[in-house]
Scaffold this active site. Structure first.
Site, PDB file in Angstrom:
ATOM      1  N   CYS A  93     -28.543  14.761  45.082  1.00 44.78           N
ATOM      2  CA  CYS A  93     -27.927  14.394  46.350  1.00 44.78           C
ATOM      3  C   CYS A  93     -27.326  13.011  46.245  1.00 44.78           C
ATOM      4  O   CYS A  93     -27.608  12.270  45.304  1.00 44.78           O
ATOM      5  CB  CYS A  93     -28.981  14.327  47.451  1.00 44.78           C
ATOM      6  SG  CYS A  93     -29.849  15.848  47.705  1.00 44.78           S
ATOM      7  N   ARG A 143     -21.757  13.927  44.088  1.00 43.43           N
ATOM      8  CA  ARG A 143     -23.157  14.202  43.741  1.00 43.43           C
ATOM      9  C   ARG A 143     -23.654  15.513  44.353  1.00 43.43           C
ATOM     10  O   ARG A 143     -24.821  15.862  44.205  1.00 43.43           O
ATOM     11  CB  ARG A 143     -24.051  13.058  44.228  1.00 43.43           C
ATOM     12  CG  ARG A 143     -23.630  11.693  43.723  1.00 43.43           C
ATOM     13  CD  ARG A 143     -24.515  10.623  44.291  1.00 43.43           C
ATOM     14  NE  ARG A 143     -25.796  10.617  43.615  1.00 43.43           N
ATOM     15  CZ  ARG A 143     -26.081   9.942  42.528  1.00 43.43           C
ATOM     16  NH1 ARG A 143     -25.156   9.199  41.978  1.00 43.43           N
ATOM     17  NH2 ARG A 143     -27.268   9.996  41.981  1.00 43.43           N
ATOM     18  N   TRP A 167     -26.887  18.734  46.812  1.00 43.31           N
ATOM     19  CA  TRP A 167     -26.674  19.818  45.839  1.00 43.31           C
ATOM     20  C   TRP A 167     -28.042  20.459  45.701  1.00 43.31           C
ATOM     21  O   TRP A 167     -28.975  19.839  45.187  1.00 43.31           O
ATOM     22  CB  TRP A 167     -26.193  19.241  44.508  1.00 43.31           C
ATOM     23  CG  TRP A 167     -25.816  20.268  43.490  1.00 43.31           C
ATOM     24  CD1 TRP A 167     -24.598  20.846  43.333  1.00 43.31           C
ATOM     25  CD2 TRP A 167     -26.649  20.814  42.452  1.00 43.31           C
ATOM     26  NE1 TRP A 167     -24.617  21.726  42.276  1.00 43.31           N
ATOM     27  CE2 TRP A 167     -25.865  21.732  41.717  1.00 43.31           C
ATOM     28  CE3 TRP A 167     -27.974  20.642  42.074  1.00 43.31           C
ATOM     29  CZ2 TRP A 167     -26.361  22.447  40.641  1.00 43.31           C
ATOM     30  CZ3 TRP A 167     -28.466  21.360  40.994  1.00 43.31           C
ATOM     31  CH2 TRP A 167     -27.663  22.246  40.285  1.00 43.31           C
ATOM     32  N   ASN A 209     -33.079  12.253  46.876  1.00 42.30           N
ATOM     33  CA  ASN A 209     -32.318  12.690  45.709  1.00 42.30           C
ATOM     34  C   ASN A 209     -33.293  12.755  44.547  1.00 42.30           C
ATOM     35  O   ASN A 209     -33.932  11.760  44.218  1.00 42.30           O
ATOM     36  CB  ASN A 209     -31.199  11.678  45.404  1.00 42.30           C
ATOM     37  CG  ASN A 209     -30.551  11.942  44.055  1.00 42.30           C
ATOM     38  OD1 ASN A 209     -30.461  13.091  43.620  1.00 42.30           O
ATOM     39  ND2 ASN A 209     -30.118  10.890  43.387  1.00 42.30           N
ATOM     40  N   GLY A 210     -33.406  13.941  43.930  1.00 43.56           N
ATOM     41  CA  GLY A 210     -34.313  14.067  42.783  1.00 43.56           C
ATOM     42  C   GLY A 210     -35.120  15.349  42.892  1.00 43.56           C
ATOM     43  O   GLY A 210     -34.785  16.242  43.668  1.00 43.56           O
ATOM     44  N   GLU A 239     -13.499  22.494  25.163  1.00 37.98           N
ATOM     45  CA  GLU A 239     -13.216  21.736  26.377  1.00 37.98           C
ATOM     46  C   GLU A 239     -12.187  22.468  27.244  1.00 37.98           C
ATOM     47  O   GLU A 239     -12.324  22.543  28.468  1.00 37.98           O
ATOM     48  CB  GLU A 239     -12.740  20.322  26.015  1.00 37.98           C
ATOM     49  CG  GLU A 239     -12.313  19.455  27.184  1.00 37.98           C
ATOM     50  CD  GLU A 239     -13.389  19.296  28.264  1.00 37.98           C
ATOM     51  OE1 GLU A 239     -14.562  19.646  28.031  1.00 37.98           O
ATOM     52  OE2 GLU A 239     -13.025  18.848  29.368  1.00 37.98           O
ATOM     53  N   LYS A 248     -12.795  23.891  31.206  1.00 36.08           N
ATOM     54  CA  LYS A 248     -11.963  23.578  32.378  1.00 36.08           C
ATOM     55  C   LYS A 248     -11.619  24.841  33.161  1.00 36.08           C
ATOM     56  O   LYS A 248     -11.716  24.874  34.371  1.00 36.08           O
ATOM     57  CB  LYS A 248     -10.650  22.884  31.961  1.00 36.08           C
ATOM     58  CG  LYS A 248     -10.768  21.482  31.430  1.00 36.08           C
ATOM     59  CD  LYS A 248     -11.138  20.441  32.450  1.00 36.08           C
ATOM     60  CE  LYS A 248     -12.586  20.252  32.636  1.00 36.08           C
ATOM     61  NZ  LYS A 248     -13.442  19.552  31.790  1.00 36.08           N
ATOM     62  N   GLU A 281     -14.723  26.238  34.993  1.00 34.29           N
ATOM     63  CA  GLU A 281     -15.342  25.520  36.110  1.00 34.29           C
ATOM     64  C   GLU A 281     -14.453  25.387  37.329  1.00 34.29           C
ATOM     65  O   GLU A 281     -14.969  25.318  38.440  1.00 34.29           O
ATOM     66  CB  GLU A 281     -15.878  24.147  35.676  1.00 34.29           C
ATOM     67  CG  GLU A 281     -14.827  23.129  35.345  1.00 34.29           C
ATOM     68  CD  GLU A 281     -15.444  21.778  35.000  1.00 34.29           C
ATOM     69  OE1 GLU A 281     -14.834  21.057  34.210  1.00 34.29           O
ATOM     70  OE2 GLU A 281     -16.514  21.445  35.528  1.00 34.29           O
ATOM     71  N   HIS A 321     -15.896  38.345  13.649  1.00 32.41           N
ATOM     72  CA  HIS A 321     -17.302  38.651  13.374  1.00 32.41           C
ATOM     73  C   HIS A 321     -18.020  39.176  14.623  1.00 32.41           C
ATOM     74  O   HIS A 321     -19.242  39.185  14.669  1.00 32.41           O
ATOM     75  CB  HIS A 321     -18.018  37.414  12.830  1.00 32.41           C
ATOM     76  CG  HIS A 321     -17.459  36.986  11.504  1.00 32.41           C
ATOM     77  ND1 HIS A 321     -17.656  37.713  10.351  1.00 32.41           N
ATOM     78  CD2 HIS A 321     -16.666  35.944  11.160  1.00 32.41           C
ATOM     79  CE1 HIS A 321     -17.020  37.118   9.347  1.00 32.41           C
ATOM     80  NE2 HIS A 321     -16.410  36.039   9.813  1.00 32.41           N
ATOM     81  N   LYS A 341     -20.650  16.339  40.385  1.00 27.57           N
ATOM     82  CA  LYS A 341     -20.084  15.455  39.357  1.00 27.57           C
ATOM     83  C   LYS A 341     -21.172  14.830  38.505  1.00 27.57           C
ATOM     84  O   LYS A 341     -21.038  14.737  37.290  1.00 27.57           O
ATOM     85  CB  LYS A 341     -19.246  14.378  40.051  1.00 27.57           C
ATOM     86  CG  LYS A 341     -18.564  13.408  39.109  1.00 27.57           C
ATOM     87  CD  LYS A 341     -17.312  14.009  38.564  1.00 27.57           C
ATOM     88  CE  LYS A 341     -16.610  13.125  37.559  1.00 27.57           C
ATOM     89  NZ  LYS A 341     -15.802  13.950  36.646  1.00 27.57           N
TER      90      LYS A 341
END
Ligand code: M6R
Length: 595
Positions: A2, A27, A75, A99-100, A473, A477, A480, A496, A590
């Protein structure tokens, strides 16, 4: 996970809290809430989604004139993101934002509240209930907080208000960041300076297992046994243009287009006028004498770490392991005799990285942080730091921090080899020009996104060597922000197994920037086409083929700086066409501050 903000002062707290929460949405943004204190009591307001959704509720709320309060943007870790689970959580006098993660939540419930039915599914409600319990029999809130710190296990940054003291904020912290911001006639609390930066540039850090008592004109920080702690202030200057989109539709687009400037900024910070790389001698000494480098990171930073490995191995023959932070923390391989650990983290707050950092520090190993945030746990805790100077990155999808991390790796590896040390500045400067040219072709990329990705459920990026690392990478992108299931594959590996997934029309982007593998790439592309794959080759060779997108790469080694740019735009435009929330993709945050 959070973002927390608190305010006590001479102005109305509500708009300040909501604005601070909006800045903290990186966050988390699945629900939000505030607790506002006035002489008439404490009023909590909550909403699902962005903190902006609190605004209409505040408009019709009588305690809008409250001068003190706390809030969070969340979050979800425990319990789905609904109003019941949104913070603040309350019990009696106390209202808590958190937060945590409280690791012993279950044990605490069993020990202290065996017959109590909890209202929410969160690990936070137990904190409010404990405070209320510990304050029974006239125990002071400070004593209750000390007792709380004694029993809580896990990570927590807490903002607390007490209905009996509507002019005081309480803050407690362990392993999750929490700062006090000071100004004339007010004080604030925040998970990050950005929550408070429109009001002050002067901050104090609260350290692990400390708590603070904050009023409008004073604050005190205490250790967990109640001893007052003296702390120096630090000042953070903020470029406000970093926090706004300007004329851009999205932060992601702005940040993609800032990349050439960021590379030039990095050059000016790490190279002298002759182009010689200037990096802290102690870092160079430690890396030179190390027998192995361990790069620890997550997500995009991990992908940048893979490119870093390529540089160390090719430029200075250093063996490197790149490790996912979350895996490494609890599955540590045997470590070499004299290692150096490099932690790569844009935010400097990724809990998985912090966990490894504290473990390797206990073992006495050297650490270097490559980060974008000076006010961060990883910056503070590592032995040495290299800033990536990308400026604040707000979009959840990392773009400029990836290329900045890659550039810093290129400089660092070159600094270990005299031959490259003289060339790298020029090559990076040419790469910045090539990136600029790539950005100027965004309309082409928009068309590609439309032609290749419209209505697609899955996609492939294939490449070899350093191109394979760039593919990882590029694929991240697209996953997400456009929610297209995308794999980044080593082109050689496809046959393979994974080639079985190629069907008529499956989009396949093939990165080919390396001479040594270009012919093999051509064969791999043919193999995919033969199975119906719709291939676009992104190549550094000039070609008029309609299924080839030529890019300019100054030096082969630096090609990921350029080849990632079309991929970033493909993801951006695909997400735009699908109506996705580009800067705040679903389920993500983020800064991932929980393990
Ligand atoms: O702040 P960090 O670089 O440590 O974050 C690590 C990942 O969470 C992050 O790179 C994430 O994968 C990106 N937002 C993806 O674009």
């Amino acid at each position: 996970m959070c973002g927390i903000v608190g305010y006590v002062g001479d102005k109305e707290a509500a708009p300040i809290l909501v604005a601070g929460l909006c800045n903290l949405q990186y966050r988390g943004y699945d629900s939000a809430g505030v607790a506002l204190c006035s002489a008439d009591g404490v009023r909590t307001l909550k909403c699902v989604g962005s903190p902006e959704n609190l605004i209409p509720k505040l408009a019709s709320c009588a305690v809008c004139s409250a001068l003190c309060g706390v809030g969070t943007t969340r979050w979800a870790t425990h319990g789905k993101p609904d109003v019941v689970n949104a913070h603040p959580h309350s019990c009696g006098r106390f209202h808590v934002v958190h937060n945590g993660i409280i690791e012993n939540e279950k044990a605490l419930k069993e020990e202290y509240f065996p017959n109590t039915e909890f209202l929410s599914q969160t690990d936070t409600e137990v904190i409010a209930r404990l405070l209320q319990k510990f304050c029974e029999n006239n125990t002071s809130i400070c004593e209750a907080i000390q007792r709380l710190v004694g029993v809580l296990r896990g990570s927590y940054a807490l903002g607390i208000v007490d209905g009996e003291r509507p002019d005081v904020l309480y803050a407690v912290k362990n392993k999750s960041p929490l700062l006090i911001g000071c100004g004339e006639g007010f004080n604030m609390l925040g998970s990050d300076t950005v929550a408070m930066i429109s009001h002050t540039d002067k901050f104090y850090e609260i350290c692990d297992r400390e708590y603070a008592v904050i009023t409008a004109d004073d604050f005190k920080i205490y250790s967990s046994n109640g001893k007052e702690v003296r702390r120096e202030a630090f000042v953070v200057a903020c470029d406000i243009s970093d926090c706004t989109k300007g004329d851009y539709a999205h932060f992601m687009l702005k940040e993609i287009e800032e990349q050439p400037r960021v590379i030039r900024q990095i050059l000016s910070c790490y190279c002298d006028e002759t182009g010689k790389v200037n990096i802290d001698n102690e870092i160079i000494g430690k890396l030179t004498h190390s027998d192995r480098i361990y790069i620890i990171a997550s997500g995009t930073s991990y992908n940048a770490g893979l490119v870093g490995k390529y540089y160390f191995e090719k430029i200075c023959s250093k063996p490197v392991d790149v490790c996912m932070a979350g895996e490494f923390a609890y599955n540590m391989p045997p470590i070499s005799q004299s290692p150096v650990f490099i932690f790569v983290s844009q935010s400097g707050e990724t809990a998985d990285c912090i966990s490894v950092l504290s473990k390797i520090k206990e073992l006495g190993f050297a650490s270097v942080a490559i980060t974008n945030c000076e006010v961060s746990t990883i910056f503070r805790e590592a032995d040495h730091t290299l800033l990536i100077h990308a400026g604040r990155e707000i979009a959840v999808a990392s773009t400029k921090s990836y290329t900045a991390q890659v550039a810093v790796f290129a400089l660092l590896a070159s600094a270990l080899n005299e031959k490259y040390s003289k060339l790298i500045a020029k090559d990076l400067s040419l790469a910045a020009d090539a990136m600029e040219k790539a950005c100027s072709r965004k309309e082409e990329y928009r068309e590609v996104a439309h032609e290749y990705l419209l209505n697609q459920q899955s996609c492939f990026y294939i490449g070899r060597g350093i191109d394979y690392y760039a593919c990882l990478e590029a694929a991240l992108k697209l996953k997400e922000i456009a929610y297209i299931h995308t794999g980044g594959y080593a082109a050689s590996e496809l046959k393979h197994g994974s080639i079985a997934l190629i069907e008529q029309g499956t989009p396949v982007f093939a990165l080919s920037t390396q001479k040594i593998t270009s012919l093999h790439m051509l064969s791999n592309i043919e193999e995919v086409k033969a199975r119906g794959g719709k291939v676009l080759c992104i190549s550094s060779c000039q070609s008029d083929d309609e299924d080839c997108l030529s890019i300019e790469c100054a030096a082969e080694l630096l090609s990921p700086l350029v080849s990632v740019i079309p991929a970033q735009y493909f993801a951006y435009y695909a997400a735009l066409e699908r109506g996705c929330d580009i800067d705040r993709p679903r389920n993500l945050a983020k800064a991932v501050t929980v393990e």
